[in-house]
Design a protein around this motif. Structure first.
Motif, PDB file in Angstrom:
ATOM      1  N   ASN A 322       1.099  -1.143  -0.207  1.00 50.67           N
ATOM      2  CA  ASN A 322       0.037  -0.012  -0.078  1.00 50.67           C
ATOM      3  C   ASN A 322       0.866   1.084   0.046  1.00 50.67           C
ATOM      4  O   ASN A 322       0.464   2.225  -0.722  1.00 50.67           O
ATOM      5  CB  ASN A 322      -0.922  -0.019   1.238  1.00 50.67           C
ATOM      6  CG  ASN A 322      -2.073  -0.602   1.060  1.00 50.67           C
ATOM      7  OD1 ASN A 322      -2.488  -1.225  -0.209  1.00 50.67           O
ATOM      8  ND2 ASN A 322      -2.778  -0.866   2.194  1.00 50.67           N
ATOM      9  N   ASP A 354       5.791   5.948   4.675  1.00 48.86           N
ATOM     10  CA  ASP A 354       5.949   6.239   3.052  1.00 48.86           C
ATOM     11  C   ASP A 354       5.787   7.569   3.031  1.00 48.86           C
ATOM     12  O   ASP A 354       5.292   8.291   3.908  1.00 48.86           O
ATOM     13  CB  ASP A 354       4.881   5.613   2.213  1.00 48.86           C
ATOM     14  CG  ASP A 354       3.320   5.941   2.356  1.00 48.86           C
ATOM     15  OD1 ASP A 354       3.159   7.075   2.071  1.00 48.86           O
ATOM     16  OD2 ASP A 354       2.625   4.913   2.771  1.00 48.86           O
ATOM     17  N   THR A 373     -11.603   0.961  -1.375  1.00 52.15           N
ATOM     18  CA  THR A 373     -10.284   0.976  -2.129  1.00 52.15           C
ATOM     19  C   THR A 373     -10.652   2.440  -2.880  1.00 52.15           C
ATOM     20  O   THR A 373     -11.868   2.785  -3.355  1.00 52.15           O
ATOM     21  CB  THR A 373     -10.147  -0.054  -3.002  1.00 52.15           C
ATOM     22  OG1 THR A 373      -9.116   0.293  -3.714  1.00 52.15           O
ATOM     23  CG2 THR A 373     -11.482  -0.306  -3.932  1.00 52.15           C
ATOM     24  N   THR A 374      -9.462   2.890  -3.340  1.00 53.97           N
ATOM     25  CA  THR A 374      -9.426   4.198  -3.945  1.00 53.97           C
ATOM     26  C   THR A 374      -9.042   3.714  -5.302  1.00 53.97           C
ATOM     27  O   THR A 374      -8.521   4.742  -5.963  1.00 53.97           O
ATOM     28  CB  THR A 374      -9.046   5.371  -3.314  1.00 53.97           C
ATOM     29  OG1 THR A 374      -7.558   4.957  -3.140  1.00 53.97           O
ATOM     30  CG2 THR A 374      -9.733   5.678  -2.226  1.00 53.97           C
ATOM     31  N   LYS A 375      -8.387   2.642  -5.553  1.00 52.16           N
ATOM     32  CA  LYS A 375      -7.541   2.151  -6.624  1.00 52.16           C
ATOM     33  C   LYS A 375      -8.541   1.566  -7.618  1.00 52.16           C
ATOM     34  O   LYS A 375      -9.405   0.604  -7.576  1.00 52.16           O
ATOM     35  CB  LYS A 375      -6.434   1.238  -6.237  1.00 52.16           C
ATOM     36  CG  LYS A 375      -5.448   1.684  -5.182  1.00 52.16           C
ATOM     37  CD  LYS A 375      -4.829   0.866  -4.507  1.00 52.16           C
ATOM     38  CE  LYS A 375      -3.988   1.545  -3.336  1.00 52.16           C
ATOM     39  NZ  LYS A 375      -3.478   0.366  -2.501  1.00 52.16           N
ATOM     40  N   THR A 379      -8.763  -4.055  -4.313  1.00 51.95           N
ATOM     41  CA  THR A 379      -9.810  -5.241  -4.009  1.00 51.95           C
ATOM     42  C   THR A 379     -10.637  -4.592  -2.808  1.00 51.95           C
ATOM     43  O   THR A 379     -11.567  -4.952  -2.270  1.00 51.95           O
ATOM     44  CB  THR A 379      -9.313  -6.480  -3.544  1.00 51.95           C
ATOM     45  OG1 THR A 379      -8.256  -6.437  -2.721  1.00 51.95           O
ATOM     46  CG2 THR A 379      -8.830  -7.143  -5.014  1.00 51.95           C
ATOM     47  N   SER A 383      -6.000  -4.272   3.432  1.00 56.52           N
ATOM     48  CA  SER A 383      -6.045  -3.843   4.810  1.00 56.52           C
ATOM     49  C   SER A 383      -6.860  -4.467   5.852  1.00 56.52           C
ATOM     50  O   SER A 383      -6.613  -4.747   7.105  1.00 56.52           O
ATOM     51  CB  SER A 383      -6.223  -2.434   5.073  1.00 56.52           C
ATOM     52  OG  SER A 383      -6.136  -1.690   3.887  1.00 56.52           O
TER      53      SER A 383
HETATM   54  P1  ADP Z   1      -6.448  -1.752  -1.931  1.00 54.21           P
HETATM   55  O1  ADP Z   1      -4.749  -1.530  -1.548  1.00 54.21           O
HETATM   56  O2  ADP Z   1      -6.849  -3.043  -2.698  1.00 54.21           O
HETATM   57  O3  ADP Z   1      -7.014  -0.399  -2.342  1.00 54.21           O
HETATM   58  P2  ADP Z   1      -6.528  -1.784   1.161  1.00 54.21           P
HETATM   59  O4  ADP Z   1      -7.344  -2.354   1.914  1.00 54.21           O
HETATM   60  O5  ADP Z   1      -4.910  -2.339   0.934  1.00 54.21           O
HETATM   61  O6  ADP Z   1      -7.014  -2.062  -0.520  1.00 54.21           O
HETATM   62  O7  ADP Z   1      -6.362  -0.274   1.129  1.00 54.21           O
HETATM   63  C1  ADP Z   1      -7.630   0.627   1.059  1.00 54.21           C
HETATM   64  C2  ADP Z   1      -7.187   1.854   0.545  1.00 54.21           C
HETATM   65  O8  ADP Z   1      -6.603   2.669   1.826  1.00 54.21           O
HETATM   66  C3  ADP Z   1      -6.406   2.130  -0.577  1.00 54.21           C
HETATM   67  O9  ADP Z   1      -7.379   2.173  -1.726  1.00 54.21           O
HETATM   68  C4  ADP Z   1      -5.927   3.459  -0.189  1.00 54.21           C
HETATM   69  O10 ADP Z   1      -6.936   4.301  -0.558  1.00 54.21           O
HETATM   70  C5  ADP Z   1      -5.963   3.606   1.395  1.00 54.21           C
HETATM   71  N1  ADP Z   1      -4.296   3.252   1.695  1.00 54.21           N
HETATM   72  C6  ADP Z   1      -3.989   2.283   2.312  1.00 54.21           C
HETATM   73  N2  ADP Z   1      -2.527   2.588   2.620  1.00 54.21           N
HETATM   74  C7  ADP Z   1      -2.397   3.660   2.427  1.00 54.21           C
HETATM   75  C8  ADP Z   1      -1.092   4.465   2.299  1.00 54.21           C
HETATM   76  N3  ADP Z   1       0.090   3.992   2.629  1.00 54.21           N
HETATM   77  N4  ADP Z   1      -1.268   5.671   1.737  1.00 54.21           N
HETATM   78  C9  ADP Z   1      -2.187   6.035   1.224  1.00 54.21           C
HETATM   79  N5  ADP Z   1      -3.468   5.582   1.021  1.00 54.21           N
HETATM   80  C10 ADP Z   1      -3.317   4.136   1.639  1.00 54.21           C
END
Ligand code: ADP
Ligand code: MG
Length: 420
Positions: A322, A354, A373-375, A379, A383
């Protein structure tokens, strides 16, 4: 004596009852900093409780107005910061001014002193793990100033009075801190239970259909590969890898779901945390290089935990991944991983920092929720799985973030002394 105690009991009741009400409507929490609105509300709440206290002062002592209004000021400043502290103090000062009397400036001075002491000790107070002890230090220092102001302005009022008043003041203050701390813990446990409940629902649902979907996918995958080997059809040749990729991705998502569903499949062992961290970093380094992100690993001392190596690795890699994904590709960036002994004995603290895009407060609240998720290709499970795994290891995970600056993830895990 009873004329002293009666109004003090009323004061104590007012303070405690308002604090419980405040917690009911706006649960105290350590995790997220208060926003502007919450700070205003807490400021007004404490001002109201201070005002009620001022309605019940110890009246029999000449023209003085002894009451516990400084306790709300102190507590709200220590926990909430300068803004709610200032709201409370300003309102108290205005009310005290309108009450008037010979000692009006003394009353104002001791209230402002409470704000000052609160501000002075706030940072250290919030960081300290022994809040009650530290509260004792704060109140002692406040007493020094308070008593100094009293003795230089108000004539002596009898030793009995001072003993009862200051003793009750101190005990109320410490008891209030104790109660706030208990409430914070209770609120957190409540949130966690809700969260774990949600996870197990998702997990059970996932488990129910994951197996059913996996089998046909495997069959389809096999056939596509088989046809692809024999065919002369250019179209199929061109798209087969894509189809296979997508099928693999689907399979991976299902595997993720299953991890959520069955995190109890731990194979427990004594594991060397340094080694797991080194392995995880090596595994993910190529992905980092590809996205122009360097990974630094700093390990202080040797630590062992009794847990599942595979799960720890997965949890850590999810966090690091992430972090890498948060860095904007064209700019490049870094991930800094640090491991050391925790403040609390028998724990380790791993921080993963980071310099990526960071998250807003709203985003921070949603992280770890299923599907969040914001991607575009995310998925929203990473987290959630991480949280669940860390939780199963009896550890804790905490996110701090600032938009355009970066994110810091802190993982705290219980250690065992050594495997030998
Ligand atoms: P995914 O990585 O599949 O999107 P995650 O559950 O790992 O799902 O993360 C959920 C969301 O939390 C991410 O889409 C992102 O927006 C945010 N996020 C997680 N870790 C970070 C980070 N280190 N910096 C910025 N945004 C983060
Ligand atoms: Mg992720």
């Amino acid at each position: 004596m009873i004329y002293l105690i009666k109004p003090l009991i009323v004061n104590i009741t007012i303070i405690f009852s308002l604090m419980f009400n405040a917690n009911l409507f706006f649960p105290f929490s350590k995790r997220k900093p208060l926003n502007f609105k919450q700070q205003t509300i807490f400021g007004l709440f404490s001002a109201f409780s201070a005002k009620l206290c001022m309605l019940y002062p110890i009246e029999t002592l000449e023209d003085t107005n002894f009451d516990f209004r400084m306790i709300p000021i102190l507590v709200v400043t220590l926990y909430g910061g300068w803004y709610p502290g200032l709201i409370c103090t300003v309102i108290v000062v205005i009310i005290r001014y309108t009450i008037g009397g010979e000692y009006v400036y003394v009353g104002i001075a001791v209230s402002i002193l409470a704000l000052g002491i609160g501000l002075l000790f706030r940072t250290v107070f919030l960081k300290s793990t022994k809040k009650m002890l530290y509260g004792l230090v704060v109140i002692s220092i406040y007493y020094l100033g308070y008593i100094f102001i009293l003795f230089s302005t108000v004539s002596f009022l009898g030793i009995n009075f001072y003993i009862v008043y200051f003793l009750a003041f101190g005990i109320t203050f410490i008891a209030l801190i104790y109660t706030v701390e208990r409430l914070i813990i209770a609120n957190q446990q409540f949130d966690e239970t809700l969260y774990m409940d949600k996870l197990s629902t998702v997990g059970q649902m996932a488990a129910a259909f994951a197996h059913e979907i996996r089998n046909p996918i495997t069959t389809v995958r096999g056939f596509i590969q088989y046809i692809n080997n024999d065919t002369k059809d250019e179209n199929l040749k061109q798209f087969a890898p894509l189809i296979l990729d997508e099928l693999d991705r689907t399979n991976k998502i299902i595997t993720n779901y299953l991890t959520v569903a069955r995190p109890t499949d731990f194979s427990l062992n004594y594991i060397d945390v340094n080694k797991v961290l080194q392995d995880s970093v090596e595994l993910i380094r190529p992905f980092g290089s590809y996205r122009n992100v360097s990974i630094e690993l700093e390990l202080e001392g040797d630590h062992f935990i009794y847990s599942d190596e595979h799960h720890l690795k997965q949890a850590l890699m999810n966090i690091i991944k992430n972090g890498i994904e948060a860095v904007e590709e064209d700019q490049g960036g870094y991930i800094k991983i640090h491991k050391q002994s925790g403040e609390e004995k028998g724990t380790i603290v791993i921080t993963i920092v980071d310099n990526g895009i960071g998250m807003t407060e709203e985003q921070l609240e949603k992280i770890g929720l299923p599907y969040y998720t914001t991607k575009t290709k995310g998925t929203g499970l990473g987290s959630m799985i991480t949280n669940r795994l860390i939780h199963e290891m009896k550890g804790k995970i905490q996110y701090e973030s600032r938009v355009h600056t970066g994110t810091k993830v802190t993982v705290t895990l219980p250690t065992v002394r050594n495997k030998s």
